[in-house]
Design a protein around this motif. Structure first.
Motif, PDB file in Angstrom:
ATOM      1  N   GLY A 154       0.803  -1.216   0.000  1.00 56.28           N
ATOM      2  CA  GLY A 154       0.000   0.000   0.000  1.00 56.28           C
ATOM      3  C   GLY A 154       0.833   1.260   0.000  1.00 56.28           C
ATOM      4  N   PRO A 155       0.210   2.400  -0.295  1.00 57.46           N
ATOM      5  CA  PRO A 155       0.939   3.674  -0.280  1.00 57.46           C
ATOM      6  C   PRO A 155       1.372   4.048   1.134  1.00 57.46           C
ATOM      7  N   GLY A 156       2.519   4.690   1.215  1.00 57.82           N
ATOM      8  CA  GLY A 156       3.017   5.167   2.499  1.00 57.82           C
ATOM      9  C   GLY A 156       3.674   4.108   3.360  1.00 57.82           C
ATOM     10  N   GLN A 157       3.977   2.923   2.802  1.00 52.00           N
ATOM     11  CA  GLN A 157       4.549   1.839   3.588  1.00 52.00           C
ATOM     12  C   GLN A 157       5.921   1.444   3.038  1.00 52.00           C
ATOM     13  N   LEU A 158       6.880   1.265   3.960  1.00 53.95           N
ATOM     14  CA  LEU A 158       8.255   0.962   3.579  1.00 53.95           C
ATOM     15  C   LEU A 158       8.784  -0.187   4.415  1.00 53.95           C
ATOM     16  N   LEU A 159       9.682  -0.962   3.836  1.00 60.30           N
ATOM     17  CA  LEU A 159      10.372  -2.035   4.544  1.00 60.30           C
ATOM     18  C   LEU A 159      11.865  -1.814   4.380  1.00 60.30           C
ATOM     19  N   PHE A 160      12.605  -1.769   5.513  1.00 58.57           N
ATOM     20  CA  PHE A 160      14.055  -1.595   5.495  1.00 58.57           C
ATOM     21  C   PHE A 160      14.723  -2.837   6.051  1.00 58.57           C
ATOM     22  N   LEU A 161      15.952  -3.085   5.598  1.00 59.03           N
ATOM     23  CA  LEU A 161      16.838  -4.050   6.239  1.00 59.03           C
ATOM     24  C   LEU A 161      18.200  -3.387   6.347  1.00 59.03           C
ATOM     25  N   SER A 162      18.694  -3.245   7.562  1.00 58.59           N
ATOM     26  CA  SER A 162      19.980  -2.574   7.796  1.00 58.59           C
ATOM     27  C   SER A 162      21.023  -3.579   8.215  1.00 58.59           C
ATOM     28  N   ASP A 163      22.296  -3.142   8.224  1.00 58.96           N
ATOM     29  CA  ASP A 163      23.352  -3.965   8.812  1.00 58.96           C
ATOM     30  C   ASP A 163      23.493  -3.617  10.285  1.00 58.96           C
ATOM     31  N   ASP A 196      25.627  -1.898  11.776  1.00 59.53           N
ATOM     32  CA  ASP A 196      26.089  -0.526  12.036  1.00 59.53           C
ATOM     33  C   ASP A 196      24.997   0.498  11.828  1.00 59.53           C
ATOM     34  N   GLY A 197      23.881   0.076  11.215  1.00 60.66           N
ATOM     35  CA  GLY A 197      22.785   1.012  10.958  1.00 60.66           C
ATOM     36  C   GLY A 197      22.686   1.501   9.535  1.00 60.66           C
ATOM     37  N   HIS A 198      23.543   1.007   8.629  1.00 60.09           N
ATOM     38  CA  HIS A 198      23.417   1.371   7.218  1.00 60.09           C
ATOM     39  C   HIS A 198      22.191   0.684   6.622  1.00 60.09           C
ATOM     40  N   LEU A 199      21.338   1.435   5.949  1.00 62.46           N
ATOM     41  CA  LEU A 199      20.203   0.843   5.260  1.00 62.46           C
ATOM     42  C   LEU A 199      20.717   0.179   3.984  1.00 62.46           C
ATOM     43  N   LEU A 200      20.591  -1.138   3.917  1.00 60.61           N
ATOM     44  CA  LEU A 200      21.098  -1.865   2.750  1.00 60.61           C
ATOM     45  C   LEU A 200      20.008  -2.106   1.715  1.00 60.61           C
ATOM     46  N   TRP A 201      18.803  -2.387   2.173  1.00 63.04           N
ATOM     47  CA  TRP A 201      17.692  -2.622   1.253  1.00 63.04           C
ATOM     48  C   TRP A 201      16.479  -1.833   1.727  1.00 63.04           C
ATOM     49  N   VAL A 202      15.756  -1.221   0.773  1.00 66.82           N
ATOM     50  CA  VAL A 202      14.547  -0.456   1.064  1.00 66.82           C
ATOM     51  C   VAL A 202      13.488  -0.864   0.043  1.00 66.82           C
ATOM     52  N   GLU A 203      12.299  -1.208   0.517  1.00 71.90           N
ATOM     53  CA  GLU A 203      11.222  -1.675  -0.352  1.00 71.90           C
ATOM     54  C   GLU A 203       9.985  -0.814  -0.116  1.00 71.90           C
ATOM     55  N   GLY A 204       9.322  -0.397  -1.181  1.00 73.42           N
ATOM     56  CA  GLY A 204       8.089   0.379  -1.088  1.00 73.42           C
ATOM     57  C   GLY A 204       7.644   0.836  -2.459  1.00 73.42           C
ATOM     58  N   ASP A 205       6.458   1.450  -2.525  1.00 70.07           N
ATOM     59  CA  ASP A 205       5.995   1.938  -3.833  1.00 70.07           C
ATOM     60  C   ASP A 205       6.767   3.195  -4.215  1.00 70.07           C
ATOM     61  N   HIS A 206       6.736   3.550  -5.496  1.00 71.24           N
ATOM     62  CA  HIS A 206       7.571   4.651  -6.008  1.00 71.24           C
ATOM     63  C   HIS A 206       7.263   5.975  -5.336  1.00 71.24           C
ATOM     64  N   ALA A 207       5.988   6.287  -5.151  1.00 71.54           N
ATOM     65  CA  ALA A 207       5.632   7.576  -4.549  1.00 71.54           C
ATOM     66  C   ALA A 207       6.159   7.673  -3.124  1.00 71.54           C
ATOM     67  N   THR A 208       6.022   6.594  -2.350  1.00 63.96           N
ATOM     68  CA  THR A 208       6.504   6.608  -0.970  1.00 63.96           C
ATOM     69  C   THR A 208       8.021   6.692  -0.911  1.00 63.96           C
ATOM     70  N   LEU A 209       8.685   5.995  -1.831  1.00 68.26           N
ATOM     71  CA  LEU A 209      10.147   6.063  -1.868  1.00 68.26           C
ATOM     72  C   LEU A 209      10.634   7.479  -2.156  1.00 68.26           C
ATOM     73  N   ARG A 210       9.921   8.198  -3.013  1.00 69.29           N
ATOM     74  CA  ARG A 210      10.321   9.585  -3.302  1.00 69.29           C
ATOM     75  C   ARG A 210      10.162  10.465  -2.067  1.00 69.29           C
ATOM     76  N   VAL A 211       9.082  10.254  -1.315  1.00 72.58           N
ATOM     77  CA  VAL A 211       8.904  11.013  -0.071  1.00 72.58           C
ATOM     78  C   VAL A 211       9.994  10.639   0.936  1.00 72.58           C
TER      79      VAL A 211
END
Length: 402
Positions: free
Chosen positions: A34-43, A45-60
């Motif tokens: 859905g819009p406005g929803q994101l999934l992160f996976l970090s290492d 140390d806190g570096h975001l390695l993978w980010v998943e979401g719809d295009h509009a939410t990723l731009r925000v």
């Protein structure tokens, strides 16, 4: 944003959670559809390695630096889902204005740490983020289920790798007649022993490369078989003799890429690693990263570049690669050094038998070129001084002399 595109790709490739990220994406696909929803996976140390979401939410999210390569540890970003879960070591939720950074106050973040099921080591954080107004009350149990799924997949990957490496090295162990050997998992569990039972079922604590004394007084040598993987354990006592690090053997004459023999296993080195090994073996006193960079890349060589290559080479050499300065420890043999040592005294026909061609003939590294030219010139003068027609013909027939 400390990680550029290339650094991010390298960190992703090397990270153990890379094997479970596809599983997490599939299992949580509905949560991020859905819009406005994101999934992160970090290492860790806190570096975001993978980010998943719809295009509009990723731009925000980009405006708040919620994108791959960003650093969201507490030290650099204050209170946040990823950073605070890392700091506390437990699941954590941060609602809107509870974030330290004002750019993130439009979001609610739910995060849970993921630990290695074998060693307990913190690997990273899984984070579900949504708009503050769309807070999901089931986010915590949802992420905990995904975490458990990740642990199951990590354990399955570990078991598959254990079986693969065990099968690969069992034959090698059986060839070590008169030597008690074993294979240990990263958590210290003994997965194969020859003969059975000479070691306890588990080593005390996570294994570390090098000599070790077990609680019962048994002296052993531990060698890493694969980066992040299993260890070879070799006994040393009154019956088998002292623990001795197996001799490392380097072959670089007449070869575009050197081969390296370590404890019965042959590694075909990359071109840069071949050059670095030749230089380190030729200077047993060691070299700084800057000096090594100059010998490999020339005056414009950068220490950071050669350090990255040394980090990759360490996966092959393990504890044999020491630092401050960088050097190869333990017993080693190198075909070019042995030949250089014997040039003055050995018979010329024997020298030619041991000289299939120059050292790493395709290398343009300044330091390697100097080693190569020195040995080649010494041999040429020795052949000329011998005044042996047969040797002169053999010398002229070498590819480098045509």
């Amino acid at each position: 944003m400390p990680l550029d595109e290339h650094a991010l790709a390298r960190r992703r490739d090397a990270h153990p959670l890379a094997k479970v990220w596809p599983v997490l994406r599939r299992s949580l696909a509905a949560a991020t559809a859905g819009p406005g929803q994101l999934l992160f996976l970090s290492d860790a140390d806190g570096h975001l390695l993978w980010v998943e979401g719809d295009h509009a939410t990723l731009r925000v999210a980009e405006r708040a630096h919620l994108l791959p390569g960003a650093l969201w540890s507490e030290e650099f970003a204050g209170t946040s889902g990823v950073g605070t879960a890392l700091a506390t070591g437990r699941p954590f939720q941060v609602f809107g204005a509870e974030h330290f950074l004002s750019a993130a106050t439009a979001f609610t973040c739910t995060a849970t740490p993921i630990h290695d099921p074998a060693t307990g080591e913190l690997l990273g954080v899984l984070d579900f983020t949504c708009a503050e107004r769309d807070w999901q009350p089931l986010a915590v149990p949802l992420l905990d289920t995904a975490r458990r799924l990740a642990l199951s997949e990590l354990e399955a990957v570990r078991l598959r790798e254990t079986a693969r490496v065990r099968n690969r090295y069992v034959e090698r162990l059986t060839r070590r007649l008169g030597t008690r050997s074993a294979i240990a998992a990263p958590d210290g569990a003994i997965v194969h022993s020859d003969p059975p039972g000479w070691l306890p079922a588990r080593l005390p604590g996570p294994p570390r490369e090098g000599p070790a004394v077990l609680p019962g007084g048994q002296v052993v040598l531990l060698e890493r078989l694969a980066a992040g993987g299993l260890f070879l354990v070799t006994a040393g006592d009154a019956a088998t003799g002292p623990v001795v690090t197996p001799t490392l053997r380097f072959h670089g004459l007449g070869r575009a890429r050197a081969s390296l023999e370590i404890a019965g296993t042959t590694h075909e080195l990359a071109r840069r690693h071949s050059e670095i090994m030749a230089l380190l073996l030729a200077d047993p006193g060691g070299m700084t990263a800057k000096a090594l960079a100059t010998e490999v890349y020339g005056p414009e060589g950068r220490a950071i570049t050669v350090r990255a290559e040394l980090a990759r080479l360490r996966a092959v050499l393990g504890h044999r690669l020491a630092s401050d300065p960088y050097r190869v420890t333990g017993e080693f043999e190198a075909d070019f050094l042995a030949l250089d040592r014997d040039v003055a005294a050995a018979p010329v026909p024997e020298l030619l038998d041991r000289y299939p061609g120059p050292l790493l003939p395709g290398s343009r590294a300044p330091g390697v070129a100097a080693l190569r030219d020195r040995l080649h010139d010494r041999l040429r003068h020795r052949v000329a001084d011998a005044a042996d027609p047969d040797s002169a013909i053999r010398w002229a027939a070498l590819p480098h002399n045509r």
